[in-house]
Scaffold this motif. Structure first.
Motif, PDB file in Angstrom:
ATOM      1  N   LEU A   1     133.316 -60.048  55.774  1.00 10.93           N
ATOM      2  CA  LEU A   1     131.901 -60.215  56.124  1.00 10.93           C
ATOM      3  C   LEU A   1     131.613 -61.649  56.563  1.00 10.93           C
ATOM      4  O   LEU A   1     130.917 -61.883  57.560  1.00 10.93           O
ATOM      5  CB  LEU A   1     131.015 -59.872  54.921  1.00 10.93           C
ATOM      6  CG  LEU A   1     130.766 -58.411  54.595  1.00 10.93           C
ATOM      7  CD1 LEU A   1     129.880 -58.312  53.353  1.00 10.93           C
ATOM      8  CD2 LEU A   1     130.111 -57.685  55.759  1.00 10.93           C
ATOM      9  N   LEU A   2     132.130 -62.601  55.828  1.00 13.55           N
ATOM     10  CA  LEU A   2     131.828 -64.003  56.105  1.00 13.55           C
ATOM     11  C   LEU A   2     132.446 -64.467  57.419  1.00 13.55           C
ATOM     12  O   LEU A   2     131.881 -65.335  58.095  1.00 13.55           O
ATOM     13  CB  LEU A   2     132.309 -64.879  54.954  1.00 13.55           C
ATOM     14  CG  LEU A   2     131.698 -64.574  53.583  1.00 13.55           C
ATOM     15  CD1 LEU A   2     132.138 -65.613  52.563  1.00 13.55           C
ATOM     16  CD2 LEU A   2     130.183 -64.504  53.639  1.00 13.55           C
ATOM     17  N   TYR A   3     133.579 -63.892  57.799  1.00 11.28           N
ATOM     18  CA  TYR A   3     134.190 -64.254  59.076  1.00 11.28           C
ATOM     19  C   TYR A   3     133.265 -63.916  60.242  1.00 11.28           C
ATOM     20  O   TYR A   3     133.376 -64.523  61.314  1.00 11.28           O
ATOM     21  CB  TYR A   3     135.522 -63.543  59.251  1.00 11.28           C
ATOM     22  CG  TYR A   3     136.710 -64.384  58.854  1.00 11.28           C
ATOM     23  CD1 TYR A   3     137.336 -65.228  59.760  1.00 11.28           C
ATOM     24  CD2 TYR A   3     137.220 -64.322  57.559  1.00 11.28           C
ATOM     25  CE1 TYR A   3     138.428 -65.999  59.398  1.00 11.28           C
ATOM     26  CE2 TYR A   3     138.308 -65.084  57.185  1.00 11.28           C
ATOM     27  CZ  TYR A   3     138.911 -65.923  58.107  1.00 11.28           C
ATOM     28  OH  TYR A   3     139.986 -66.687  57.733  1.00 11.28           O
TER      29      TYR A   3
ATOM     30  N   SER B   1     132.838 -70.887  50.742  1.00  7.46           N
ATOM     31  CA  SER B   1     131.626 -70.105  50.515  1.00  7.46           C
ATOM     32  C   SER B   1     131.823 -69.073  49.418  1.00  7.46           C
ATOM     33  O   SER B   1     130.946 -68.874  48.569  1.00  7.46           O
ATOM     34  CB  SER B   1     131.197 -69.419  51.812  1.00  7.46           C
ATOM     35  OG  SER B   1     129.978 -68.737  51.634  1.00  7.46           O
ATOM     36  N   ILE B   2     132.980 -68.411  49.414  1.00 13.73           N
ATOM     37  CA  ILE B   2     133.247 -67.418  48.372  1.00 13.73           C
ATOM     38  C   ILE B   2     133.249 -68.063  46.994  1.00 13.73           C
ATOM     39  O   ILE B   2     132.622 -67.562  46.047  1.00 13.73           O
ATOM     40  CB  ILE B   2     134.587 -66.712  48.649  1.00 13.73           C
ATOM     41  CG1 ILE B   2     134.462 -65.815  49.874  1.00 13.73           C
ATOM     42  CG2 ILE B   2     135.035 -65.903  47.426  1.00 13.73           C
ATOM     43  CD1 ILE B   2     135.768 -65.205  50.331  1.00 13.73           C
ATOM     44  N   VAL B   3     133.937 -69.183  46.864  1.00 14.17           N
ATOM     45  CA  VAL B   3     134.039 -69.844  45.566  1.00 14.17           C
ATOM     46  C   VAL B   3     132.720 -70.483  45.159  1.00 14.17           C
ATOM     47  O   VAL B   3     132.223 -70.284  44.037  1.00 14.17           O
ATOM     48  CB  VAL B   3     135.164 -70.893  45.590  1.00 14.17           C
ATOM     49  CG1 VAL B   3     135.186 -71.692  44.292  1.00 14.17           C
ATOM     50  CG2 VAL B   3     136.516 -70.222  45.819  1.00 14.17           C
ATOM     51  N   ASN B   4     132.097 -71.226  46.058  1.00 15.57           N
ATOM     52  CA  ASN B   4     130.902 -71.997  45.701  1.00 15.57           C
ATOM     53  C   ASN B   4     129.651 -71.144  45.554  1.00 15.57           C
ATOM     54  O   ASN B   4     128.688 -71.573  44.910  1.00 15.57           O
ATOM     55  CB  ASN B   4     130.657 -73.089  46.743  1.00 15.57           C
ATOM     56  CG  ASN B   4     131.766 -74.125  46.774  1.00 15.57           C
ATOM     57  OD1 ASN B   4     132.470 -74.316  45.777  1.00 15.57           O
ATOM     58  ND2 ASN B   4     131.940 -74.783  47.903  1.00 15.57           N
TER      59      ASN B   4
ATOM     60  N   VAL C   1     128.373 -61.622  46.524  1.00 13.94           N
ATOM     61  CA  VAL C   1     128.539 -61.371  47.955  1.00 13.94           C
ATOM     62  C   VAL C   1     127.262 -61.696  48.717  1.00 13.94           C
ATOM     63  O   VAL C   1     127.302 -62.285  49.808  1.00 13.94           O
ATOM     64  CB  VAL C   1     128.974 -59.914  48.204  1.00 13.94           C
ATOM     65  CG1 VAL C   1     129.088 -59.630  49.701  1.00 13.94           C
ATOM     66  CG2 VAL C   1     130.306 -59.628  47.517  1.00 13.94           C
ATOM     67  N   TYR C   2     126.121 -61.344  48.138  1.00 18.03           N
ATOM     68  CA  TYR C   2     124.851 -61.616  48.825  1.00 18.03           C
ATOM     69  C   TYR C   2     124.662 -63.110  49.048  1.00 18.03           C
ATOM     70  O   TYR C   2     124.358 -63.554  50.160  1.00 18.03           O
ATOM     71  CB  TYR C   2     123.685 -61.058  48.014  1.00 18.03           C
ATOM     72  CG  TYR C   2     122.341 -61.373  48.644  1.00 18.03           C
ATOM     73  CD1 TYR C   2     121.792 -60.530  49.609  1.00 18.03           C
ATOM     74  CD2 TYR C   2     121.627 -62.522  48.274  1.00 18.03           C
ATOM     75  CE1 TYR C   2     120.567 -60.829  50.197  1.00 18.03           C
ATOM     76  CE2 TYR C   2     120.412 -62.822  48.850  1.00 18.03           C
ATOM     77  CZ  TYR C   2     119.881 -61.974  49.814  1.00 18.03           C
ATOM     78  OH  TYR C   2     118.676 -62.277  50.400  1.00 18.03           O
ATOM     79  N   ASP C   3     124.842 -63.889  47.990  1.00 18.51           N
ATOM     80  CA  ASP C   3     124.646 -65.340  48.125  1.00 18.51           C
ATOM     81  C   ASP C   3     125.646 -65.947  49.098  1.00 18.51           C
ATOM     82  O   ASP C   3     125.302 -66.829  49.893  1.00 18.51           O
ATOM     83  CB  ASP C   3     124.778 -66.021  46.758  1.00 18.51           C
ATOM     84  CG  ASP C   3     123.518 -65.877  45.920  1.00 18.51           C
ATOM     85  OD1 ASP C   3     122.532 -65.288  46.411  1.00 18.51           O
ATOM     86  OD2 ASP C   3     123.525 -66.345  44.763  1.00 18.51           O
ATOM     87  N   ALA C   4     126.886 -65.474  49.058  1.00 10.76           N
ATOM     88  CA  ALA C   4     127.887 -66.014  49.969  1.00 10.76           C
ATOM     89  C   ALA C   4     127.526 -65.715  51.418  1.00 10.76           C
ATOM     90  O   ALA C   4     127.628 -66.584  52.296  1.00 10.76           O
ATOM     91  CB  ALA C   4     129.259 -65.444  49.636  1.00 10.76           C
ATOM     92  N   ALA C   5     127.091 -64.483  51.674  1.00 11.54           N
ATOM     93  CA  ALA C   5     126.723 -64.111  53.041  1.00 11.54           C
ATOM     94  C   ALA C   5     125.490 -64.881  53.503  1.00 11.54           C
ATOM     95  O   ALA C   5     125.432 -65.379  54.641  1.00 11.54           O
ATOM     96  CB  ALA C   5     126.472 -62.606  53.120  1.00 11.54           C
TER      97      ALA C   5
ATOM     98  N   ALA D   1     125.566 -67.692  56.532  1.00 10.51           N
ATOM     99  CA  ALA D   1     124.729 -67.507  57.716  1.00 10.51           C
ATOM    100  C   ALA D   1     123.748 -68.664  57.886  1.00 10.51           C
ATOM    101  O   ALA D   1     123.522 -69.144  59.005  1.00 10.51           O
ATOM    102  CB  ALA D   1     123.975 -66.185  57.618  1.00 10.51           C
ATOM    103  N   LEU D   2     123.166 -69.125  56.783  1.00 14.27           N
ATOM    104  CA  LEU D   2     122.218 -70.236  56.846  1.00 14.27           C
ATOM    105  C   LEU D   2     122.906 -71.505  57.315  1.00 14.27           C
ATOM    106  O   LEU D   2     122.384 -72.227  58.182  1.00 14.27           O
ATOM    107  CB  LEU D   2     121.575 -70.447  55.476  1.00 14.27           C
ATOM    108  CG  LEU D   2     120.547 -71.581  55.368  1.00 14.27           C
ATOM    109  CD1 LEU D   2     119.363 -71.313  56.294  1.00 14.27           C
ATOM    110  CD2 LEU D   2     120.071 -71.731  53.919  1.00 14.27           C
ATOM    111  N   LEU D   3     124.072 -71.789  56.769  1.00 12.81           N
ATOM    112  CA  LEU D   3     124.811 -72.981  57.160  1.00 12.81           C
ATOM    113  C   LEU D   3     125.201 -72.916  58.635  1.00 12.81           C
ATOM    114  O   LEU D   3     125.093 -73.906  59.365  1.00 12.81           O
ATOM    115  CB  LEU D   3     126.057 -73.117  56.290  1.00 12.81           C
ATOM    116  CG  LEU D   3     126.931 -74.362  56.533  1.00 12.81           C
ATOM    117  CD1 LEU D   3     126.142 -75.646  56.252  1.00 12.81           C
ATOM    118  CD2 LEU D   3     128.180 -74.304  55.648  1.00 12.81           C
ATOM    119  N   SER D   4     125.624 -71.746  59.082  1.00 14.06           N
ATOM    120  CA  SER D   4     126.018 -71.591  60.477  1.00 14.06           C
ATOM    121  C   SER D   4     124.832 -71.777  61.412  1.00 14.06           C
ATOM    122  O   SER D   4     124.943 -72.412  62.467  1.00 14.06           O
ATOM    123  CB  SER D   4     126.648 -70.212  60.699  1.00 14.06           C
ATOM    124  OG  SER D   4     127.823 -70.064  59.926  1.00 14.06           O
TER     125      SER D   4
END
Length: 238
Positions: free
Chosen positions: A178-180, A199-202, A219-223, A227-230
């Motif tokens: 998903l994050l990719y 992102s997964i770890v933090n 998973v929600y927070d990582a996604a 997306a926000l950082l990108s």
């Protein structure tokens, strides 16, 4: 996935892992974490689950060379092997992430390839958000994910419920896929696997686990954070 033409499905371990990562939604409303992801079918163990470091290393290299971005390894090896570490390094340097199960023997004994640098190693949690009593653990493990009484697809168009860090790793692999889809190269190193790893770890939540890992995936927070950082990075580039 149980109809894959390349192998004879016997126990369904790989089928369950595949379903958790990228299973398509069915009439029950269930799907894998990254249901739009494409899967490569790479068999590195025999029908009894027996493998060795050379086979795992060969599978990693084949997957990288055939376009994999996330490589799930739901097998455990108990000794380090240079050829396996070289394959892991090759995958990382080519922009891939390897997600590996920590094991199921409730010790802190290091396993491979889970403990190699650049590998996201995954322990299992239970329904109380605690470390599963049988899960391998330790400060060397990156994160934990649900792994007890996990349901997924099984051979013969069926479902099964099993436990193991194999299935925890599968959930993290789906998260990575998903994050990719949204991560960008914010540090200009030519890759995004480091962004996905961090992102997964933090973005994981703290849990009470003696001897680690002290994080369970979110998973929600990582996604959301990825997306926000990108988006912020893209805005700053304009």
């Amino acid at each position: 996935y149980s109809d894959s033409p390349s192998i004879d499905v016997v126990h369904g371990h790989g089928t369950m892992v595949a379903g958790l990562i990228a299973g398509l939604e069915d009439q029950s409303g269930t799907s894998g974490v990254a249901f739009n992801a494409s899967l490569l079918d790479v068999q590195i163990a025999d029908n009894d689950g027996i493998t060795d470091a050379a086979k795992v290393a060969k599978g990693i290299i084949w997957a990288v060379n055939n376009g994999a971005q996330v490589i799930n390894i739901s097998v455990v090896i108990y000794k380090p092997y240079p050829m396996l570490e070289l394959a892991v390094d090759y995958a990382w340097n080519q922009g891939c992430i390897i997600v590996a199960a920590a094991g199921n023997n409730f010790t802190t004994a290091v396993t491979y390839p889970a403990s190699y640098p650049h590998v996201i190693s995954v322990a299992a949690t239970d329904s109380t958000d605690s470390l599963a009593k049988w899960s391998t653990h330790g400060d060397w493990v990156s994160v934990a994910a649900p792994g007890e009484n996990v349901s997924s697809i099984a051979p013969g168009n069926d479902y099964a419920t099993k436990s193991g860090s194999s299935f925890s790793a599968a959930l993290v692999s789906g998260e990575a896929a998903l994050l990719y889809s949204t991560a960008v190269d914010i540090n200009a190193d030519g890759q995004i696997n480091d962004q996905v790893f961090n992102s997964i770890v933090n973005s994981s939540d703290s849990i009470e686990v003696q001897d680690g890992p002290a994080r369970r995936i979110n998973v929600y927070d990582a996604a959301f954070n990825t997306a926000l950082l990108s988006a912020t990075f893209a805005g700053n580039e304009q």
